[in-house]
Design a protein around this motif. Structure first.
Motif, PDB file in Angstrom:
ATOM      1  N   THR A   1     -85.102  -5.915  -0.163  1.00  0.00           N
ATOM      2  CA  THR A   1     -85.786  -5.718  -1.430  1.00  0.00           C
ATOM      3  C   THR A   1     -85.555  -4.344  -2.019  1.00  0.00           C
ATOM      4  O   THR A   1     -86.371  -3.859  -2.787  1.00  0.00           O
ATOM      5  CB  THR A   1     -87.299  -5.902  -1.227  1.00  0.00           C
ATOM      6  OG1 THR A   1     -87.735  -4.853  -0.362  1.00  0.00           O
ATOM      7  CG2 THR A   1     -87.632  -7.235  -0.628  1.00  0.00           C
TER       8      THR A   1
ATOM      9  N   LEU B   1     -96.973  -2.958   6.719  1.00  0.00           N
ATOM     10  CA  LEU B   1     -95.857  -2.200   6.168  1.00  0.00           C
ATOM     11  C   LEU B   1     -95.528  -1.059   7.131  1.00  0.00           C
ATOM     12  O   LEU B   1     -96.384  -0.242   7.470  1.00  0.00           O
ATOM     13  CB  LEU B   1     -96.224  -1.651   4.787  1.00  0.00           C
ATOM     14  CG  LEU B   1     -95.136  -0.813   4.114  1.00  0.00           C
ATOM     15  CD1 LEU B   1     -93.899  -1.651   3.806  1.00  0.00           C
ATOM     16  CD2 LEU B   1     -95.672  -0.161   2.844  1.00  0.00           C
TER      17      LEU B   1
ATOM     18  N   ALA C   1     -91.822   2.596  -1.106  1.00  0.00           N
ATOM     19  CA  ALA C   1     -92.222   1.293  -0.570  1.00  0.00           C
ATOM     20  C   ALA C   1     -93.733   1.150  -0.589  1.00  0.00           C
ATOM     21  O   ALA C   1     -94.262   0.093  -0.949  1.00  0.00           O
ATOM     22  CB  ALA C   1     -91.692   1.141   0.855  1.00  0.00           C
TER      23      ALA C   1
ATOM     24  N   ASN D   1     -94.841   0.676  -4.242  1.00  0.00           N
ATOM     25  CA  ASN D   1     -94.415  -0.638  -4.741  1.00  0.00           C
ATOM     26  C   ASN D   1     -95.218  -1.766  -4.109  1.00  0.00           C
ATOM     27  O   ASN D   1     -95.628  -2.718  -4.779  1.00  0.00           O
ATOM     28  CB  ASN D   1     -92.936  -0.864  -4.463  1.00  0.00           C
ATOM     29  CG  ASN D   1     -92.066  -0.018  -5.390  1.00  0.00           C
ATOM     30  OD1 ASN D   1     -92.515   0.384  -6.458  1.00  0.00           O
ATOM     31  ND2 ASN D   1     -90.841   0.229  -4.965  1.00  0.00           N
ATOM     32  N   THR D   2     -95.453  -1.668  -2.805  1.00  0.00           N
ATOM     33  CA  THR D   2     -96.180  -2.737  -2.119  1.00  0.00           C
ATOM     34  C   THR D   2     -97.610  -2.819  -2.648  1.00  0.00           C
ATOM     35  O   THR D   2     -98.133  -3.898  -2.895  1.00  0.00           O
ATOM     36  CB  THR D   2     -96.185  -2.482  -0.598  1.00  0.00           C
ATOM     37  OG1 THR D   2     -94.859  -2.213  -0.191  1.00  0.00           O
ATOM     38  CG2 THR D   2     -96.721  -3.696   0.147  1.00  0.00           C
TER      39      THR D   2
ATOM     40  N   LEU E   1     -91.667  -4.645   5.553  1.00  0.00           N
ATOM     41  CA  LEU E   1     -92.953  -5.306   5.343  1.00  0.00           C
ATOM     42  C   LEU E   1     -92.928  -6.610   6.117  1.00  0.00           C
ATOM     43  O   LEU E   1     -91.992  -7.398   5.960  1.00  0.00           O
ATOM     44  CB  LEU E   1     -93.158  -5.569   3.839  1.00  0.00           C
ATOM     45  CG  LEU E   1     -94.465  -6.228   3.432  1.00  0.00           C
ATOM     46  CD1 LEU E   1     -95.645  -5.294   3.663  1.00  0.00           C
ATOM     47  CD2 LEU E   1     -94.413  -6.663   1.972  1.00  0.00           C
TER      48      LEU E   1
ATOM     49  N   LEU F   1     -89.448  -8.244   5.259  1.00  0.00           N
ATOM     50  CA  LEU F   1     -88.807  -7.740   4.052  1.00  0.00           C
ATOM     51  C   LEU F   1     -88.448  -6.280   4.291  1.00  0.00           C
ATOM     52  O   LEU F   1     -89.297  -5.490   4.699  1.00  0.00           O
ATOM     53  CB  LEU F   1     -89.756  -7.827   2.851  1.00  0.00           C
ATOM     54  CG  LEU F   1     -90.080  -9.216   2.304  1.00  0.00           C
ATOM     55  CD1 LEU F   1     -91.131  -9.910   3.131  1.00  0.00           C
ATOM     56  CD2 LEU F   1     -90.525  -9.111   0.856  1.00  0.00           C
TER      57      LEU F   1
ATOM     58  N   ASP G   1     -87.289  -0.768  -0.201  1.00  0.00           N
ATOM     59  CA  ASP G   1     -88.421  -0.054  -0.820  1.00  0.00           C
ATOM     60  C   ASP G   1     -89.238  -0.952  -1.735  1.00  0.00           C
ATOM     61  O   ASP G   1     -90.063  -0.478  -2.499  1.00  0.00           O
ATOM     62  CB  ASP G   1     -87.920   1.189  -1.555  1.00  0.00           C
ATOM     63  CG  ASP G   1     -86.899   0.850  -2.630  1.00  0.00           C
ATOM     64  OD1 ASP G   1     -86.734  -0.364  -2.906  1.00  0.00           O
ATOM     65  OD2 ASP G   1     -86.257   1.763  -3.175  1.00  0.00           O
ATOM     66  N   MET G   2     -89.017  -2.242  -1.668  1.00  0.00           N
ATOM     67  CA  MET G   2     -89.800  -3.250  -2.411  1.00  0.00           C
ATOM     68  C   MET G   2     -89.684  -3.071  -3.920  1.00  0.00           C
ATOM     69  O   MET G   2     -90.565  -3.423  -4.682  1.00  0.00           O
ATOM     70  CB  MET G   2     -91.310  -3.193  -2.030  1.00  0.00           C
ATOM     71  CG  MET G   2     -91.558  -3.219  -0.545  1.00  0.00           C
ATOM     72  SD  MET G   2     -90.993  -4.716   0.248  1.00  0.00           S
ATOM     73  CE  MET G   2     -90.645  -4.102   1.870  1.00  0.00           C
TER      74      MET G   2
ATOM     75  N   THR H   1     -88.863  -6.841  -7.268  1.00  0.00           N
ATOM     76  CA  THR H   1     -90.056  -7.680  -7.190  1.00  0.00           C
ATOM     77  C   THR H   1     -89.711  -9.143  -6.960  1.00  0.00           C
ATOM     78  O   THR H   1     -90.397  -9.855  -6.231  1.00  0.00           O
ATOM     79  CB  THR H   1     -90.881  -7.550  -8.485  1.00  0.00           C
ATOM     80  OG1 THR H   1     -90.969  -6.161  -8.817  1.00  0.00           O
ATOM     81  CG2 THR H   1     -92.267  -8.109  -8.305  1.00  0.00           C
TER      82      THR H   1
ATOM     83  N   VAL I   1     -89.123  -9.727  -3.452  1.00  0.00           N
ATOM     84  CA  VAL I   1     -90.356  -9.641  -2.670  1.00  0.00           C
ATOM     85  C   VAL I   1     -91.116 -10.945  -2.807  1.00  0.00           C
ATOM     86  O   VAL I   1     -91.622 -11.499  -1.829  1.00  0.00           O
ATOM     87  CB  VAL I   1     -91.218  -8.449  -3.136  1.00  0.00           C
ATOM     88  CG1 VAL I   1     -92.520  -8.405  -2.360  1.00  0.00           C
ATOM     89  CG2 VAL I   1     -90.469  -7.140  -2.984  1.00  0.00           C
TER      90      VAL I   1
END
Lengths: 570, 110
Positions: free
Chosen positions: A113, B26, B38, B41-42, B79, B90, B93-94, B97, B100
């Protein structure tokens, strides 16, 4: 030139011994200490085993704990694989000498991601290294990361960082990689690992497989550059250096008997040099095995150990056959002095044979080794390969001061033809047994083609095998040429007869002389007695004359007295 | 008695199709740029798509190196969706989207 000078003045690279038999000889002490080494090769070429052995031997023999990070096999699988080699991985793990970490990556479980790095791997590895104070690390096979993660540019950057990091940690690392198309590894790992690259290879030629190892590069040190065969067996990997680089072995001037007294006589009366190599060549059925067996028998009789490598007959067959010429080898087998190692030449490749021979010799430490016959090895390799193998074997044996006897079958009876796998120039003594066909029968003739460093007979000897054993007989050199077998016997018989007749003649003459002597002696006796009687007669006359003279004197005196006693007259 | 009390609750949950509660972990490495991104973003993502139906645990692997082996961690940040099954991982750095969402099997929600 500059490099050479630099090499000689600066200190050589520190090395970490692998403990793998033979490898440390080729590399001059092991792989570079504190640096990563790449081991690459095709599937099934022994990369994993190689690296496992590096870790285990490091932990067991050099007291260097190691981390094995496996990207393929699980810890239990690895442990099971090496149990067959006699290593107890569980025990070593419990003793904190080895740490195994299985890295599992499943692409289907992972979604990428965005930006990431391999810090997780660094942390894991770092923790594993620190927890047992590891000095050695194996990453097997790190290329699997490329199949699990899809961003190669990140991976490449991270691998570069990883190898740098390993160097900083000061651990001696082995990284394995699968051989790719035209490159050493699929992902070009050789770009990152620049200190030492070892290539493993598994080749099949003539349905016989041989494993080989080559040091592709090894910065800053001397190393063997050839392809070296290696063997995987129940004791792990053994690498065989093909040739010792130098010819500087010790020699002995001790002598050992060949077991055939007449043969020893041909060799200056004392037999072969200890630690020399002897070749017995000859056509089929000339008694090469018998000579070899006699040699083995003699060795065991002295109480020395002997290994008999048979490539043609089974041990029991040899023993039965030798019993027929009065040689009981069984008792030495029972007492552990004589060891038979029989194998079909086609069992494995030449290198494997050589390695097997090496290992047996290292294990049993014999004084004498017999290979019977080397010619059969040609079935598994070309003549030049066999030659190179034998060179190495002779090299090795001479270093160990082991006397070796080869037998070789010559298909050609032309003597000066070098049919003996070209080893005739290598060996110290070369004995040739050949058939002599003459007068409707076949006999064996034996002679020394060469025997380095000793006076040896230039005569052809007749080689007789009967139920009492082997015998060498002087051949008969007559006006008709060299005579052997029954021709020789006939000739000898003729001579014998002549001798009897001659002797008979001699004795008759002797008697004649005796008779003459007797006759003369009789004559002498007669003359003697004649002389005696003549002497006696003469003596008698002389006495009588004296008496007469005395009587006459007396009478004259008396006459004078009677005439008047006038003495003055007297 | 207590059993009876529990049963209607669970039944009621499934009948009402109350959204499942997500358990997320995470893993990051200290305050590296990737980690910080990350985390941000999460958090944003969860607030947006999983409001009030998630537990997010943020773990610094440097602090707990043992967990790296236990959780099969290679690439970071990562994650992990522990619940609902199946477990998904996952990495990155997310910032993407869509990916994700795909990774958490929330494509319909997006």
């Amino acid at each position: 030139m500059f490099n050479q000078n630099q090499f000689s003045t600066t200190q050589t690279l520190p090395k970490a011994p692998t403990g793998i038999t033979g490898l440390d000889d080729i590399t001059g002490g092991g792989i570079p200490k504190g640096r990563p080494t790449l081991i690459c090769g095709e599937a099934g070429s022994g990369k994993t085993l190689f690296s496992v052995e590096f870790i285990i031997r490091g932990a067991m023999e050099f007291n260097e704990p190691g981390v094995f990070m496996s990207f393929e096999e699980k810890a239990e699988e690895l442990a099971m694989n090496v149990t067959s080699l006699g290593f107890d991985l569980q025990q070593l793990q419990a003793e904190k000498k080895i740490r195994i970490d299985h890295v599992h990556i499943e692409r289907s479980e992972i979604e990428e991601t965005g930006e990431y790095d391999l810090d997780g791997l660094f942390i894991r590895l770092g923790y594993a290294i620190d927890s047992i104070g590891a000095k050695r690390v194996v990453l097997d096979t790190i290329e699997n990361l490329f199949s699990g993660l899809s961003n190669p540019s990140i991976l490449r950057a991270e691998l570069r960082r990883l190898f740098q990091w390993l160097k900083e940690k000061g651990v001696t690392a082995i990284i394995t990689g699968e051989k790719g198309d035209g490159t050493l590894t699929r992902q070009g790992l050789e770009e990152y690992v620049s200190d030492c690259v070892i290539l493993l290879d598994h080749r099949v030629s003539n349905q016989i497989s041989t494993r080989r190892l080559r040091i592709v590069k090894y910065r800053g040190t001397l190393h063997g550059t050839n392809e070296y065969p290696f063997l995987i067996d129940e004791e792990g990997i053994s690498v065989l250096p093909i040739t010792a680089l130098k010819l500087n072995k010790e020699v002995s001037s001790e002598r050992i008997s060949s077991g055939i007294p007449q043969l020893d006589d041909m060799l200056g009366g004392q037999g072969f040099f200890c630690g020399s190599s002897i070749l017995v060549s000859g056509t089929a059925g000339t008694g090469k095995t018998s000579i070899a067996s006699y040699f083995a028998n003699e060795t065991c009789k002295r109480g020395d150990k002997c290994i008999y490598f048979a490539f043609e007959e089974s041990p029991s067959q040899i023993m039965r056959n030798m019993l027929s010429i009065g040689l009981d080898l069984q008792k030495y087998v029972d007492s552990g002095l004589l060891h038979f190692r029989a194998s079909r030449p086609t069992l494995n490749g030449l290198e494997m044979h050589l390695l097997a021979i090496h290992k047996e010799i290292k294990k049993l430490k014999p004084q004498v080794v017999i290979l019977d016959p080397i010619t059969n090895l040609v079935t598994v390799g070309s003549v030049s390969e066999v030659k190179s193998m034998l060179i190495r074997l002779i090299d090795f044996l001479q270093e160990e001061q082991i006397t070796v006897m080869f037998t070789a079958l010559t298909l050609n009876t032309v003597v000066n033809e070098q049919t003996d796998e070209g080893v005739s120039s290598l060996v110290d003594a070369w004995m040739l047994v050949r058939d002599i066909e003459f007068n409707g029968e076949r006999n064996r003739g034996l002679y020394m083609m060469k025997s380095r460093g000793m006076r040896h007979s230039n005569q052809v000897r007749e080689f007789v095998i009967n139920d009492k054993g082997l015998d060498l007989i002087n051949v008969y050199l007559g006006p008709d040429g060299v005579l052997t077998g029954s021709a020789r016997e006939t000739h000898q018989m003729n001579e014998e007869t002549g001798k009897v007749i001659y002797n008979h003649g001699l004795s008759r003459k002797d008697r004649e002389i005796e008779r003459k002597r007797k006759a003369l002696e009789a004559k002498i006796a007669t003359l003697q007695s004649e002389f005696e009687s003549a002497e006696e007669e003469l003596n008698r006359m002389y006495v009588e004359e004296e008496l007469v003279k005395a009587v006459a004197e007396k009478t004259r005196r008396e006459m004078t007295k009677m005439r008047g006693g006038n003495d003055t007259e007297i | 008695m207590s059993f009876q009390n529990q049963d209607p609750q669970t039944n009621g949950q499934s009948d009402n199709e109350e959204p499942v509660h997500y358990q997320l972990k995470l893993f990051v490495t200290g305050a590296s740029p990737n980690s910080l991104r990350a985390i941000i973003n999460t958090k944003e993502f969860c607030e947006h798509y999983l409001k009030n139906q998630y537990d997010l645990e943020i773990i610094d692997v440097y602090q707990q190196p043992l967990i790296a082996q236990a959780e099969q961690i290679i690439a970071l940040p990562m994650l992990i969706k522990k619940f609902p099954l199946p477990v998904r991982r996952l990495i990155g750095d997310m910032s993407d989207t869509k990916k994700v969402l795909k990774g958490l099997e929330l494509e319909n929600a997006g």
